[in-house]
Design a protein around this motif. Sequence first.
Motif, PDB file in Angstrom:
ATOM      1  N   THR A   8       0.848  -1.189   0.000  1.00 20.70           N
ATOM      2  CA  THR A   8       0.000   0.000   0.000  1.00 20.70           C
ATOM      3  C   THR A   8       0.879   1.233   0.000  1.00 20.70           C
ATOM      4  OG1 THR A   8      -1.669  -1.200   1.233  1.00 20.70           O
ATOM      5  CG2 THR A   8      -1.831   1.202   1.241  1.00 20.70           C
ATOM      6  N   THR A  95      -6.455   4.190  -6.251  1.00 17.68           N
ATOM      7  CA  THR A  95      -6.996   2.858  -6.474  1.00 17.68           C
ATOM      8  C   THR A  95      -5.964   1.798  -6.129  1.00 17.68           C
ATOM      9  OG1 THR A  95      -8.246   3.790  -8.339  1.00 17.68           O
ATOM     10  CG2 THR A  95      -8.160   1.388  -8.152  1.00 17.68           C
ATOM     11  N   PRO A  96      -6.294   0.828  -5.284  1.00 21.21           N
ATOM     12  CA  PRO A  96      -5.336  -0.254  -4.997  1.00 21.21           C
ATOM     13  C   PRO A  96      -4.902  -0.942  -6.286  1.00 21.21           C
ATOM     14  CG  PRO A  96      -7.183  -0.341  -3.480  1.00 21.21           C
ATOM     15  CD  PRO A  96      -7.545   0.675  -4.534  1.00 21.21           C
ATOM     16  N   ASP A  98      -4.340  -3.914  -6.942  1.00 18.44           N
ATOM     17  CA  ASP A  98      -5.007  -5.185  -7.239  1.00 18.44           C
ATOM     18  C   ASP A  98      -6.491  -5.002  -7.536  1.00 18.44           C
ATOM     19  OD1 ASP A  98      -5.822  -4.490  -4.728  1.00 18.44           O
ATOM     20  OD2 ASP A  98      -5.317  -6.399  -3.762  1.00 18.44           O
ATOM     21  N   ASP A  99      -6.948  -3.748  -7.622  1.00 18.17           N
ATOM     22  CA  ASP A  99      -8.343  -3.476  -7.941  1.00 18.17           C
ATOM     23  C   ASP A  99      -8.634  -3.866  -9.389  1.00 18.17           C
ATOM     24  OD1 ASP A  99     -10.673  -1.627  -8.910  1.00 18.17           O
ATOM     25  OD2 ASP A  99     -10.710  -1.441  -6.735  1.00 18.17           O
ATOM     26  N   GLU A 103      -6.774  -3.617 -13.881  1.00 16.58           N
ATOM     27  CA  GLU A 103      -6.347  -4.884 -14.486  1.00 16.58           C
ATOM     28  C   GLU A 103      -5.540  -4.660 -15.759  1.00 16.58           C
ATOM     29  OE1 GLU A 103      -8.226  -9.107 -16.168  1.00 16.58           O
ATOM     30  OE2 GLU A 103      -9.534  -7.533 -15.377  1.00 16.58           O
TER      31      GLU A 103
END
Length: 287
Positions: A8, A95-96, A98-99, A103
């Motif tokens: 993070t 936005t994380p 892995d969101d 992608e």
Amino acid sequence: MSTPTPATATATATATATESVGPLLRAWREQRRISQLELALRADSSARHISFVETGRSRPSEEMVLRLAEHLDVPVRERNALLLAAGYAPRFPETPLDDPALEALREGIERLIAGYEPYPALVVDAMYDVVAANRGIMMLFDGVPESLLVPPLNAVRLTLHPRGLAPRIRNLREWRGHLLEQMERQIALRRSAPLRALYEEVAAFPVPEPEPDSTEGAGAADGEESASVTYFALPMRIEHEGRILSFVSSISTFNTPMDVTVAELAVETLLPADPATAKYLHSWLSR
């Protein structure tokens, strides 16, 4: 390809209720060494209005905050802080990685660094935590203790730690100086307390004396006599399985990012600095 767990983002600078936008803008302007008049000309405003904003006599519009931040080259995360201090909602999401929304970005990064093989490449965040790495990078980590390889991997800590890559880097003092100067520039740009703490940690590491070169160049371990190489940038000269490999580093970021996470990603590629290193890497990948 080995892909360490994303970390993070921690380089935060959140405006508190007691902070106002004027002093923050003035601090950024002074750090950039730009006069009120010069900033006003760039932002299509007036020196008088800039003065009023900085002293709190005038509340800038949301558009003006963003315009001034752009001309002061304020990082995206800090632009949100300026907006909050001025009483507006943050404009840029965080936005994380892995969101699902990121992608396409993740897949693009994976293809990019995989396509760079056999040469090393990795992606780091604002804290130099590794969020993706190809096989070339993981090759250089051979022999590093498992305790240092617990995710999230930190590229600077792994490089300068006395049990990490440091003992194998033949020009450690030069390369260490390069990395610390790079971190100092990032600290000045982002004003990140966590990044400052990381800097103080790695700067305090003892500097192990690398083993003297018993070979010259990557091919010398095979009995080849290596010609003198003129480097076009400061190389990192690192030992791997008895050979000395030489790399120069290139760092790329995303153009005009609209997300804090994306803004703080950097793609670092290590380019072979001599033909012997390139030859060795190609032969290593074909094993």
